[in-house]
Scaffold this motif. Structure first.
Motif, PDB file in Angstrom:
ATOM      1  N   ARG A 142       3.670  -1.243 -10.201  1.00 36.46           N
ATOM      2  CA  ARG A 142       4.620  -1.286 -11.307  1.00 36.46           C
ATOM      3  C   ARG A 142       5.706  -2.309 -10.987  1.00 36.46           C
ATOM      4  NH1 ARG A 142       4.239   4.312 -10.475  1.00 36.46           N
ATOM      5  NH2 ARG A 142       6.369   4.343  -9.664  1.00 36.46           N
ATOM      6  N   PRO A 143       6.400  -2.827 -12.005  1.00 36.48           N
ATOM      7  CA  PRO A 143       7.446  -3.834 -11.752  1.00 36.48           C
ATOM      8  C   PRO A 143       8.495  -3.382 -10.750  1.00 36.48           C
ATOM      9  CG  PRO A 143       6.942  -3.744 -14.095  1.00 36.48           C
ATOM     10  CD  PRO A 143       6.176  -2.622 -13.451  1.00 36.48           C
ATOM     11  N   GLU A 144       8.889  -2.116 -10.814  1.00 41.18           N
ATOM     12  CA  GLU A 144       9.906  -1.631  -9.878  1.00 41.18           C
ATOM     13  C   GLU A 144       9.367  -1.570  -8.445  1.00 41.18           C
ATOM     14  OE1 GLU A 144       8.289   2.111 -12.060  1.00 41.18           O
ATOM     15  OE2 GLU A 144       8.736  -0.015 -12.490  1.00 41.18           O
ATOM     16  N   GLU A 145       8.049  -1.379  -8.297  1.00 41.37           N
ATOM     17  CA  GLU A 145       7.444  -1.381  -6.966  1.00 41.37           C
ATOM     18  C   GLU A 145       7.402  -2.798  -6.391  1.00 41.37           C
ATOM     19  OE1 GLU A 145       4.563   2.530  -7.675  1.00 41.37           O
ATOM     20  OE2 GLU A 145       3.775   0.503  -8.028  1.00 41.37           O
ATOM     21  N   VAL A 146       7.106  -3.759  -7.244  1.00 43.85           N
ATOM     22  CA  VAL A 146       7.130  -5.158  -6.813  1.00 43.85           C
ATOM     23  C   VAL A 146       8.539  -5.529  -6.342  1.00 43.85           C
ATOM     24  CG1 VAL A 146       6.869  -7.561  -7.550  1.00 43.85           C
ATOM     25  CG2 VAL A 146       5.214  -5.844  -8.315  1.00 43.85           C
ATOM     26  N   SER A 147       9.539  -5.091  -7.099  1.00 45.77           N
ATOM     27  CA  SER A 147      10.934  -5.389  -6.723  1.00 45.77           C
ATOM     28  C   SER A 147      11.298  -4.753  -5.387  1.00 45.77           C
ATOM     29  CB  SER A 147      11.889  -4.883  -7.805  1.00 45.77           C
ATOM     30  OG  SER A 147      11.690  -5.573  -9.022  1.00 45.77           O
ATOM     31  N   ALA A 148      10.830  -3.529  -5.152  1.00 44.26           N
ATOM     32  CA  ALA A 148      11.118  -2.848  -3.885  1.00 44.26           C
ATOM     33  C   ALA A 148      10.446  -3.568  -2.718  1.00 44.26           C
ATOM     34  CB  ALA A 148      10.650  -1.390  -3.960  1.00 44.26           C
ATOM     35  N   ILE A 149       9.216  -4.033  -2.925  1.00 43.59           N
ATOM     36  CA  ILE A 149       8.512  -4.780  -1.882  1.00 43.59           C
ATOM     37  C   ILE A 149       9.267  -6.059  -1.562  1.00 43.59           C
ATOM     38  CG2 ILE A 149       6.373  -6.011  -1.303  1.00 43.59           C
ATOM     39  CD1 ILE A 149       4.944  -3.983  -3.216  1.00 43.59           C
ATOM     40  N   GLN A 150       9.716  -6.751  -2.607  1.00 43.11           N
ATOM     41  CA  GLN A 150      10.508  -7.970  -2.399  1.00 43.11           C
ATOM     42  C   GLN A 150      11.757  -7.687  -1.567  1.00 43.11           C
ATOM     43  OE1 GLN A 150      10.310  -9.272  -6.856  1.00 43.11           O
ATOM     44  NE2 GLN A 150      10.933 -11.066  -5.699  1.00 43.11           N
ATOM     45  N   LEU A 163       8.299 -15.019  -4.298  1.00 45.55           N
ATOM     46  CA  LEU A 163       7.723 -13.879  -3.600  1.00 45.55           C
ATOM     47  C   LEU A 163       7.154 -12.848  -4.574  1.00 45.55           C
ATOM     48  CD1 LEU A 163       7.129 -12.408  -0.977  1.00 45.55           C
ATOM     49  CD2 LEU A 163       9.477 -11.525  -0.994  1.00 45.55           C
ATOM     50  N   GLY A 164       7.858 -12.612  -5.678  1.00 46.82           N
ATOM     51  CA  GLY A 164       7.383 -11.634  -6.650  1.00 46.82           C
ATOM     52  C   GLY A 164       6.018 -12.006  -7.210  1.00 46.82           C
ATOM     53  N   HIS A 165       5.857 -13.270  -7.576  1.00 46.00           N
ATOM     54  CA  HIS A 165       4.569 -13.739  -8.107  1.00 46.00           C
ATOM     55  C   HIS A 165       3.483 -13.643  -7.046  1.00 46.00           C
ATOM     56  CE1 HIS A 165       1.747 -15.963 -10.558  1.00 46.00           C
ATOM     57  NE2 HIS A 165       1.583 -16.855  -9.590  1.00 46.00           N
ATOM     58  N   ALA A 166       3.811 -14.000  -5.803  1.00 41.47           N
ATOM     59  CA  ALA A 166       2.834 -13.918  -4.711  1.00 41.47           C
ATOM     60  C   ALA A 166       2.379 -12.478  -4.502  1.00 41.47           C
ATOM     61  CB  ALA A 166       3.437 -14.485  -3.432  1.00 41.47           C
ATOM     62  N   ILE A 167       3.306 -11.535  -4.556  1.00 44.99           N
ATOM     63  CA  ILE A 167       2.968 -10.120  -4.403  1.00 44.99           C
ATOM     64  C   ILE A 167       2.019  -9.678  -5.519  1.00 44.99           C
ATOM     65  CG2 ILE A 167       3.916  -7.772  -4.535  1.00 44.99           C
ATOM     66  CD1 ILE A 167       6.445  -8.942  -3.117  1.00 44.99           C
ATOM     67  N   GLU A 168       2.298 -10.104  -6.739  1.00 43.65           N
ATOM     68  CA  GLU A 168       1.437  -9.746  -7.873  1.00 43.65           C
ATOM     69  C   GLU A 168       0.031 -10.318  -7.706  1.00 43.65           C
ATOM     70  OE1 GLU A 168       3.720 -11.241 -11.103  1.00 43.65           O
ATOM     71  OE2 GLU A 168       5.074  -9.499 -11.167  1.00 43.65           O
ATOM     72  N   TYR A 183       0.807  -1.221   0.000  1.00 44.76           N
ATOM     73  CA  TYR A 183       0.000   0.000   0.000  1.00 44.76           C
ATOM     74  C   TYR A 183       0.840   1.271   0.000  1.00 44.76           C
ATOM     75  CZ  TYR A 183      -4.345  -2.588   0.469  1.00 44.76           C
ATOM     76  OH  TYR A 183      -5.419  -3.407   0.219  1.00 44.76           O
ATOM     77  N   SER A 184       2.129   1.141   0.295  1.00 44.78           N
ATOM     78  CA  SER A 184       3.020   2.299   0.174  1.00 44.78           C
ATOM     79  C   SER A 184       3.801   2.266  -1.141  1.00 44.78           C
ATOM     80  CB  SER A 184       3.990   2.346   1.356  1.00 44.78           C
ATOM     81  OG  SER A 184       4.898   1.265   1.305  1.00 44.78           O
ATOM     82  N   LYS A 185       3.382   1.344  -2.034  1.00 44.27           N
ATOM     83  CA  LYS A 185       4.008   1.227  -3.363  1.00 44.27           C
ATOM     84  C   LYS A 185       5.508   0.942  -3.285  1.00 44.27           C
ATOM     85  CE  LYS A 185       0.126   2.274  -5.450  1.00 44.27           C
ATOM     86  NZ  LYS A 185      -0.637   1.285  -6.251  1.00 44.27           N
ATOM     87  N   LEU A 239      -6.384  -7.495  -4.150  1.00 42.59           N
ATOM     88  CA  LEU A 239      -6.707  -6.289  -3.394  1.00 42.59           C
ATOM     89  C   LEU A 239      -6.991  -5.083  -4.293  1.00 42.59           C
ATOM     90  CD1 LEU A 239      -4.018  -6.654  -0.581  1.00 42.59           C
ATOM     91  CD2 LEU A 239      -6.465  -7.107  -0.393  1.00 42.59           C
ATOM     92  N   GLY A 240      -6.820  -5.246  -5.601  1.00 36.71           N
ATOM     93  CA  GLY A 240      -7.034  -4.133  -6.520  1.00 36.71           C
ATOM     94  C   GLY A 240      -6.007  -3.033  -6.326  1.00 36.71           C
ATOM     95  N   CYS A 241      -4.794  -3.420  -6.047  1.00 38.05           N
ATOM     96  CA  CYS A 241      -3.707  -2.475  -5.778  1.00 38.05           C
ATOM     97  C   CYS A 241      -2.682  -2.586  -6.902  1.00 38.05           C
ATOM     98  CB  CYS A 241      -3.078  -2.779  -4.420  1.00 38.05           C
ATOM     99  SG  CYS A 241      -1.744  -1.678  -3.932  1.00 38.05           S
ATOM    100  N   ALA A 242      -2.798  -1.731  -7.893  1.00 39.47           N
ATOM    101  CA  ALA A 242      -1.923  -1.797  -9.060  1.00 39.47           C
ATOM    102  C   ALA A 242      -0.483  -1.453  -8.680  1.00 39.47           C
ATOM    103  CB  ALA A 242      -2.415  -0.845 -10.143  1.00 39.47           C
TER     104      ALA A 242
END
Length: 288
Positions: free
Chosen positions: A208-216, A192-197, A59-61, A203-206
């Motif tokens: 970007r690929p770089e945001e997914v990487s940061a979350i990981q 983890l990346g696939h699970a996050i996606e 939620y913090s992208k 959750l309807g929370c779009a």
């Protein structure tokens, strides 16, 4: 509040009185959920902290500021804890909530709302090992006499928080009645990346690929292990004896193999197959 030696009985299970009172438990059972709430549901030691971290970052992208400055129990407070009223940020949307309570306690209230439920399951063999080690450091939980005795209590469902078998079966039996997303600790560990996606889509929370990487990056085990907002080192030694271990202990899959004897493994498999014989649970862990 102390109550280290107090045990509360509620809805057929026992819970540590240091964290729960009858008042806080009844408040949880009658809580009015919002349609926008996101509820993390787990049996203890199933990946709760990991999911709290992932959703905070989602939620913090991918911005790690909140995750590094606010304790996880304040970002996603425990519905049934005595501290819940003080921790809940009523004006936040969505509200991230966390619970270990069984389904029959919360399902009636959840069915009245459109709140989203994320259920995280884990190989129960790894859970019993992690829970055993946590009991050794948590002064509000009974000190286990041995791993053998603790394992028997776990299989009998007489540990605090009740039966794992009842918990997982109870919640997953309501998948059609609740807006429930089921994921396992092993799913998170595997990709983890696939699970996050997948979670973001639910959750309807779009993202970007770089945001997914940061979350990981921020929710990796090494990052969480070093983050004082996550690793529970902020908790006083009067509550968690940090000399007896780390809250963020290993974060691996299959640690049970270093703890179970062949006889314990055979017993566990027997009980598991009996109790889960009618289950439709999608297994992501081997019994052997």
């Amino acid at each position: 509040m102390d109550r280290m030696e107090v045990t509360e009985n509620f809805a057929g299970i026992t819970l540590p009185g240091h964290l729960h009172t009858q008042e806080s438990l009844h408040a949880a059972a009658t809580f009015q959920f919002r349609d926008t709430d996101v509820v993390i549901v787990t049996y203890p030691k199933s990946g709760t902290t990991w999911m709290q971290e992932i959703l905070t970052l989602m939620y913090s992208k991918g911005d790690g500021h909140l995750a590094k400055t606010v304790p996880n129990w304040a970002r996603a407070p425990w519905l049934e804890h005595v501290y819940f009223k003080d921790m809940l940020q009523a004006d936040r949307e969505p509200r991230l909530l966390t619970t270990h309570l069984p389904c029959h306690v919360l399902a009636p209230a959840l069915k009245k709302a459109k709140a989203k439920v994320i259920y995280v399951a884990r190989n129960p063999k790894d859970i019993v090992v992690s829970f055993y080690h946590f009991h050794k450091m948590a002064k509000f939980l009974p000190e286990p006499s041995s791993f053998e005795d603790f394992l028997m209590q776990f299989l009998d469902g007489t540990v605090q928080y009740g039966s794992w078998f009842d918990h997982v079966e109870g919640w997953l039996s309501q998948r059609r009645e609740l807006d429930l997303f089921y994921i396992t600790y092993e799913d998170l560990h595997r990709d983890l990346g696939h699970a996050i996606e997948e979670l973001a889509a639910f959750l309807g929370c779009a993202l970007r690929p770089e945001e997914v990487s940061a979350i990981q990056q921020h929710s990796s085990f090494p990052a969480m292990q070093e983050n004082t907002m996550v690793n529970y080192t902020l908790v006083s030694c009067d509550i968690l004896d940090h000399s007896k271990g780390q809250f963020m202990r290993k974060g691996i899959v299959g640690d049970w193999r270093d703890h179970f004897t062949p006889l314990q493994d055979a017993l566990f498999n027997r009980v598991y197959k009996e109790k889960m014989r009618h289950s439709s649970l999608r297994l992501h862990w081997p019994l052997a």
